[in-house]
Scaffold this motif. Structure first.
Motif, PDB file in Angstrom:
ATOM      1  N   GLU B  91       0.835  -1.208   0.000  1.00 21.88           N
ATOM      2  CA  GLU B  91       0.000   0.000   0.000  1.00 21.88           C
ATOM      3  C   GLU B  91       0.874   1.264   0.000  1.00 21.88           C
ATOM      4  O   GLU B  91       0.593   2.226  -0.709  1.00 21.88           O
ATOM      5  CB  GLU B  91      -0.916  -0.021   1.232  1.00 21.88           C
ATOM      6  CG  GLU B  91      -2.059   0.957   1.192  1.00 21.88           C
ATOM      7  CD  GLU B  91      -3.085   0.651   0.101  1.00 21.88           C
ATOM      8  OE1 GLU B  91      -3.552   1.607  -0.538  1.00 21.88           O
ATOM      9  OE2 GLU B  91      -3.388  -0.546  -0.112  1.00 21.88           O
ATOM     10  N   GLN B 118      -2.486  11.079   2.048  1.00 23.59           N
ATOM     11  CA  GLN B 118      -2.443   9.672   2.448  1.00 23.59           C
ATOM     12  C   GLN B 118      -2.008   9.486   3.905  1.00 23.59           C
ATOM     13  O   GLN B 118      -1.788   8.359   4.344  1.00 23.59           O
ATOM     14  CB  GLN B 118      -1.471   8.892   1.539  1.00 23.59           C
ATOM     15  CG  GLN B 118      -1.756   9.013   0.062  1.00 23.59           C
ATOM     16  CD  GLN B 118      -3.041   8.318  -0.339  1.00 23.59           C
ATOM     17  OE1 GLN B 118      -3.661   7.623   0.469  1.00 23.59           O
ATOM     18  NE2 GLN B 118      -3.453   8.501  -1.591  1.00 23.59           N
ATOM     19  N   LEU B 121      -4.188   7.125   5.944  1.00 21.21           N
ATOM     20  CA  LEU B 121      -4.035   5.727   5.543  1.00 21.21           C
ATOM     21  C   LEU B 121      -2.855   5.060   6.257  1.00 21.21           C
ATOM     22  O   LEU B 121      -2.997   3.989   6.865  1.00 21.21           O
ATOM     23  CB  LEU B 121      -3.833   5.650   4.022  1.00 21.21           C
ATOM     24  CG  LEU B 121      -3.648   4.241   3.465  1.00 21.21           C
ATOM     25  CD1 LEU B 121      -5.011   3.614   3.158  1.00 21.21           C
ATOM     26  CD2 LEU B 121      -2.792   4.259   2.202  1.00 21.21           C
TER      27      LEU B 121
END
Lengths: 445, 447
Positions: B91, B118, B121
């Motif tokens: 990822e 991000q 995340l």
């Protein structure tokens, strides 16, 4: 000389090591897209790329004269490297000690280094000391003194480094690889020279190199930081304006990595240090970007390459394994390496060669291509983290002959790469396998 | 009299340059579960770095299990219940991020640099592996071979690194800083899945960690994301105080010698047992920083001027003070001899330079230069938000407050010449030191 700042712990171990450093060549590097790069042309016609950033009151400049260690006299490798150590050892009316003290007074960081094909300089200064910093740089490159005391001191320092490297497995492997890939060619010679050639270098050798290589037409400049174009132009003239228009460079012949096969260097060490290389693609080859993507899938940075999975993750054969592409002005190569316990060197090498050939024959999967493109596109912006890194990345693009707008469309080039492109490029680069494999370690029993 | 003092003070103040602070925009807060959070805004590029610092390092390895903190650091990449092996790293790669981790004597640190959007995340992934690591032997055993290769590469292939381990082992007679961060090979070879999980369950808990976020964010954005991710991780343990064995007062100068046919260039290194920023009293740590700079930091230092330039008996000579550890600092020096100079001659010359500094102290000019370098260094440091995250994480991990860490240049500014002389006299005493000699040896005739 270097600004003092509290250091973090010196004792550490980490998850992964950058492959490029271990492999002995600089990986092809990328800069980022969000930055605005401005072309500045001075009144005298000297060009620089400028990234103006006023947030921190400092200026970083990276520059290069085309013509690095490949321009050393054939019988005297090491001249460019020694020159890089001598330019800040006194210039004009300032002998070595006074010159260094002045840099320290101003907290200015000035350094030089010799690459294969370019002679690099970097300058970092606070805004308040900017003009004198540029003036010291000007003196270093136009009127260096090359006095006897610093010359003897620097020669001994270089020789000490050569001697230490002569029993360092990584250095042995990198040197053996270069020598085997490019026999009789400037690329095959050690940049630092040898103990014998360094001893023979004179003040005149340094001055001849400086006069031949330091000119305006082979100069590339990148400036990043708290300075605008209007201020930079006259500074460029004041610093570089007195250099001659053109250099006198020796022609360097085009060359392909030799088919040297396996080169064993017997050395008593607990690991087999393996380096390999083969022919690559030149920077302007239309398949270069597809090959760059293919290399990322095979052995690029991060924890997701095929070699990382096969050699490290599944089998625990090595801590560090990877591949890269290297482009020279007159050659191109892929290269790679690992270090594994000596009795498993054959196993690691066979595994790596199998993966190289498998990528050449089958290409990547669609999923691998997709992941690689995402990584390469997304991580492009991360190259922006300091002024010095922005400057060195942009300078690399400039030296590669890529345009000032390359940072804006580089990600489009990655995005446009198709699976057919990568298959074709992987075949072109990897089908023949490594032309040279160097193994440094105890003799296999 | 009073008037004269005021008058004389005024021009002095006018000449004193402004003392910068490090990361002046940084701020901090704490989550309900005990996780400390530091935010360092830097708007120059749309990227952000998160670092999670666990207050556990190799000096917390159980006796006989050296290397377990670092081994666990590797194993933290092997997946969780919800994110099997490789998913987190895939990822991070997918979003174009970079990641790594490292272990020191006192800390284990995981970090990613990603596009700013991000951040949530990677915070989610990092929070997940704070509590939900899953390990099996299929993942653990090959990774143990990886760390053994790492040791062979970093240490066993390099006699200077082997000597460094021997110097540390002799310097610390009692304290675990004498054990290498990566571990001793024979103990690393026996580390197990159970060892790693036991260590993990003891130390990996939000109340034992510091989150540092640096980049294109502000405190409020980080607070919202941190509460939604790390905030959901319950306390898993109550970490015990880090009471490590203390060193006895050293009484004997020690020397260790490594002669190896792989050495082509002799050199020497030395370390003195000194306090760290966390364990020092008064201005001693700051004084040691200034002392290291004046004695051997760069070409203007005493060792360079006297031994490399002047007497021409060394090709290099350098000194460092690493004050970032919890219990002891390390004051080190290293030098390479020039020409036919022996290591004994070189060591004697170094001792002469140190004796002179201990006897006569430093000059006001040397002190002023060191302070100026520190002020400039604080400005240069603003250029790297990852560097700032690293600096602040280290400082907070060893118990320094954010404000104190930011005021580092002002603390250096307060150091007097007498502080430096006194620190030299007290600590640069051979009884407190181990000197390591690296020498060539013919293969057939070991010494």
């Amino acid at each position: 000389m270097t600004a003092m700042f509290r250091s973090a712990a010196v004792r550490l171990a980490q998850h992964s090591l950058a492959v490029a450093a271990a492999a002995g060549f600089a990986l092809f590097a990328c800069a980022a897209q969000a930055t605005t790069v401005e072309r500045v042309v001075s009144p005298k016609g000297i060009e620089a790329w400028l990234v103006e950033e006023q947030a921190v009151p400092l200026v970083a400049m990276n520059f290069a004269f085309r013509g690095g260690a490949a321009q050393d006299p054939p019988e005297k490798p090491g001249v460019a490297n020694l020159l890089s150590g001598m330019l800040d050892e006194g210039a004009g009316d300032l002998p070595s000690e006074a010159f260094q003290a002045r840099l320290d007074d101003l907290s200015v960081e000035l350094s030089f280094s010799a690459g294969r094909e370019a002679f690099f300089g970097t300058l970092r200064t606070l805004v308040e000391t900017r003009d004198e910093a540029f003036s010291l740089l000007k003196r270093a490159i136009t009127v260096p003194r090359f006095d006897d005391e610093p010359l003897a001191r620097m020669k001994d320092a270089v020789t000490t480094g050569i001697r230490a490297a002569s029993t360092d497995p990584d250095s042995l492997a990198s040197q053996a690889l270069a020598a085997a890939m490019f026999p009789g060619h400037p690329y095959g010679r050690p940049i630092e020279g040898t103990e014998r050639t360094v001893a023979a270098i004179t003040r005149d050798d340094l001055e001849l190199f400086r006069r031949a290589a330091f000119a305006r037409s082979n100069l590339r400049i990148v400036v990043v930081g708290a300075i605008d174009a209007k201020t930079l132009g006259p500074l460029l003239d004041a610093t570089f304006g007195d250099l001659p228009e053109n250099p006198f460079l020796r022609p360097v012949p085009d060359v392909k990595p030799a088919d040297a096969g396996l080169v064993e260097v017997a050395f008593s060490t607990p690991q087999a240090v393996i380096r390999f290389a083969g022919n690559g693609l030149e920077r302007h080859d239309p398949d270069f970007m597809p090959a760059f993507v293919a290399n990322h899938i095979l052995g690029g940075a991060g924890f997701s390459s095929r070699l990382y999975a096969e050699v490290r993750e599944k089998r625990g054969l090595a801590y560090s394994v990877g591949t890269g592409l290297a482009t020279f002005d007159h050659a191109a190569a892929f290269f790679g390496g690992t270090a594994t316990r000596a009795d498993r060197g054959d196993e690691a090498l066979t595994l790596i060669e199998t993966e190289i050939r498998r990528l050449a024959s089958e290409g990547p999967t669609e999923a691998e291509l997709d992941q690689a493109k995402h990584y390469l596109i997304g991580s492009f912006a991360l190259r922006f983290d300091t002024s010095s890194r922005i400057a060195s990345q942009l300078l690399a693009f400039s030296l590669d002959g890529l345009g000032i707008d390359y940072v804006e469309h580089r990600n489009d080039l990655v995005a446009a790469v198709t699976i057919e492109d990568v298959r074709r490029a992987a075949r072109r680069v990897f089908e023949a396998g490594p032309a040279v494999v160097v193994r440094v370690g105890p003799k296999p029993s | 009299m009073i008037a004269a003092l005021v008058l004389s003070a005024a021009p002095l103040r006018a000449e004193t340059p402004a003392v910068p602070r490090i990361a002046p925009a940084a701020s901090e807060f704490t989550l309900d579960n005990g996780l400390s959070v530091v935010v360092v805004p830097d708007r120059r590029a749309p990227v952000v770095t998160q670092m999670v610092w666990y207050r556990v390092g190799s000096a917390d390895d159980p006796v006989g299990k050296s290397g377990i903190a670092h081994f666990l650091e590797h194993l933290m990449f092997k997946g969780t219940k919800t994110h099997p092996a490789g998913v987190f790293s895939a990822e991070v790669a997918e979003i174009g991020g970079n990641e790594n981790a490292f272990t020191t004597d006192d800390a284990t640190v995981y970090h990613q640099t990603v596009p700013k959007e991000q951040l949530g995340l990677v915070m989610g992934f990092e929070a997940d592996r704070m509590a939900n690591l899953v390990l099996d032997d299929a993942a653990v055993l090959p990774e143990r071979d990886v760390i053994l290769e790492e040791r062979r590469m970093r240490v066993d292939s390099d006699p200077a690194a082997q000597l460094g381990e021997a110097v540390d082992a002799a310097l610390y007679q009692r304290h675990p800083y004498g054990t290498p961060v990566i571990g001793w090979a024979h103990e690393m070879a026996e580390l197990s899945r159970e060892d790693a999980i036991t260590f993990y369950d003891r130390a990996y808990t939000p109340n034992n960690a510091i989150l540092v976020v640096a980049g294109d964010v502000d405190e409020e954005e980080v607070r919202v994301l941190a509460e939604a991710t790390y905030g959901k991780v319950a306390r898993r343990a109550a970490p015990a105080p880090r009471d490590r064995a203390k060193e006895p007062e050293p009484v004997a100068a020690r020397a260790v010698t490594l002669s190896d046919p792989r050495v082509a260039q002799p050199s020497l290194q030395r370390r003195y047992l000194v306090p760290s920023y966390a364990s020092a009293t008064g201005r001693e740590a700051e004084a040691l920083d200034v002392l290291a700079d004046i004695l051997g930091g760069g070409t203007e230092s005493r060792l360079y001027r006297k031994l490399v330039r002047g007497a021409a008996i060394a090709t290099s000579a350098g000194v460092w003070y690493s004050g970032s550890q919890l219990d002891y600092g390390s004051f080190g020096l290293s030098a390479s001899p020039r020409g036919a100079t022996t290591l004994d001659t070189l060591a004697a010359a170094i001792d002469g330079v140190i004796a002179d500094l201990r006897d006569r102290g430093i000059t006001e000019d040397e002190l002023a230069r060191a302070k100026r370098r520190t002020r400039a260094g604080a400005i240069y440091a603003q250029d790297s938000s990852r560097g700032l995250a690293n600096y602040l994480g280290t400082a907070l991990l060893t118990g320094e407050s954010l404000a104190k860490a930011q005021d580092y240049p002002a603390r250096i500014e307060a150091v007097t010449a007498e502080d430096v002389r006194a620190a030299a006299e007290k600590y640069l005493d051979l009884k407190r030191s181990v000197t390591g000699y690296l020498l060539p040896a013919p293969a057939a005739k070991p010494i």
